[in-house]
Scaffold this motif. Structure first.
Motif, PDB file in Angstrom:
ATOM      1  N   PHE A   1       0.823  -1.223   0.000  1.00  0.00           N
ATOM      2  CA  PHE A   1       0.000   0.000   0.000  1.00  0.00           C
ATOM      3  C   PHE A   1       0.849   1.263   0.000  1.00  0.00           C
ATOM      4  CE2 PHE A   1      -2.325   3.327   2.337  1.00  0.00           C
ATOM      5  CZ  PHE A   1      -3.440   3.452   1.511  1.00  0.00           C
TER       6      PHE A   1
ATOM      7  N   ARG B   1       2.224   1.933  -3.469  1.00  0.00           N
ATOM      8  CA  ARG B   1       1.137   2.303  -4.387  1.00  0.00           C
ATOM      9  C   ARG B   1       0.657   3.726  -4.114  1.00  0.00           C
ATOM     10  NH1 ARG B   1      -0.630   2.881  -9.027  1.00  0.00           N
ATOM     11  NH2 ARG B   1      -2.876   2.799  -9.342  1.00  0.00           N
ATOM     12  N   THR B   2       0.560   4.114  -2.860  1.00  0.00           N
ATOM     13  CA  THR B   2       0.144   5.474  -2.506  1.00  0.00           C
ATOM     14  C   THR B   2       1.137   6.494  -3.035  1.00  0.00           C
ATOM     15  OG1 THR B   2      -0.965   4.683  -0.493  1.00  0.00           O
ATOM     16  CG2 THR B   2      -0.402   7.026  -0.602  1.00  0.00           C
TER      17      THR B   2
ATOM     18  N   THR C   1       0.453   9.469  -6.010  1.00  0.00           N
ATOM     19  CA  THR C   1       0.742  10.871  -5.678  1.00  0.00           C
ATOM     20  C   THR C   1       1.805  11.449  -6.597  1.00  0.00           C
ATOM     21  OG1 THR C   1       0.201  10.441  -3.348  1.00  0.00           O
ATOM     22  CG2 THR C   1       1.454  12.435  -3.846  1.00  0.00           C
TER      23      THR C   1
END
Length: 226
Positions: A27, A30-31, A35
């Protein structure tokens, strides 16, 4: 995104695909990808539009090119680029390597040609500066790719990885990576595979940031970029 498109020449891929876990970095990675890609698209939008116009008006052909590549867990996706080659590139390549033994050997060894007859004048500049890869920011947002990771390969290339294919398939392909900051096309394909394996086995968020920071001078120097 289409799922589970597999290479007929890669039995290792077929046998191991189902056991591959979630992408490397999970996660948090991926975040960061979403961004960073969204921010880059906004910042570079004027350059993006300018390149679109240059490619379109240079020969009237399409602005983008999508080539089928292998992603995480063996899923197939279209890797986007600004078009840098003539429309009949496959035929031009076939004729070139048939008539030039040295070019044929170079293609077998690296899957690249330093003097590629398919590349347009505008395309050669875009490749030298790695600007042809900017549309892959869209691939990152879609979830096909990551900011950092192994460069996306086609089915035939994945067969060259042999047992190391399991490491490539554990992560999303990257816009940049160890190969990009270590000489790119100036290194052998075996070395490229070793870079990809090392990246996955030793992944950390800090390492990703270091690779991104080293990408800027690597692109400016244009080492191994063609």
């Amino acid at each position: 995104m289409k799922s589970a498109t597999r290479s007929a020449g890669s039995p290792f891929l077929r046998s191991e695909q189902a056991s591959i876990p979630n992408p490397t970095g999970g996660f948090a990675k991926r975040t960061f990808d979403i961004t960073a890609a969204l921010s880059a698209l906004i910042i570079f939008s004027p350059i993006f539009l300018l390149i679109m116009a240059l490619v379109k008006f240079s020969d009237g052909g399409s602005m983008f090119y999508g080539h089928r590549r292998v992603g995480h867990n063996g899923r197939s996706f279209k890797c986007l680029k600004f078009r840098t080659m003539v429309p009949n590139g496959d035929e031009v390549l076939r004729q070139h390597i048939q008539s030039d033994p040295k070019a044929a050997e170079e293609w077998r060894a690296t899957r690249k040609l330093k003097d590629d007859p398919r590349v347009t004048t505008v395309g050669s500049v875009l490749r030298k500066l790695s600007l042809d890869e900017l549309p892959q920011l869209i691939n990152i947002i879609r979830g096909d790719m990551s900011v950092v990771g192994p460069r996306p390969v086609v089915d035939d290339e994945l067969g060259l990885y042999e047992t190391a294919a399991i490491f490539y398939l554990q992560t999303r392909p990257g816009l940049t990576g160890l190969w990009q900051i270590s000489g790119r096309n100036d290194v052998s394909y075996e070395t490229r595979i070793a870079f990809d394996t090392h990246y996955v086995e030793n992944w950390s968020f800090v390492r990703d940031i270091v690779i991104i920071a080293k990408t800027i001078p690597a692109v400016c120097q244009s080492r191994g970029s063609y």
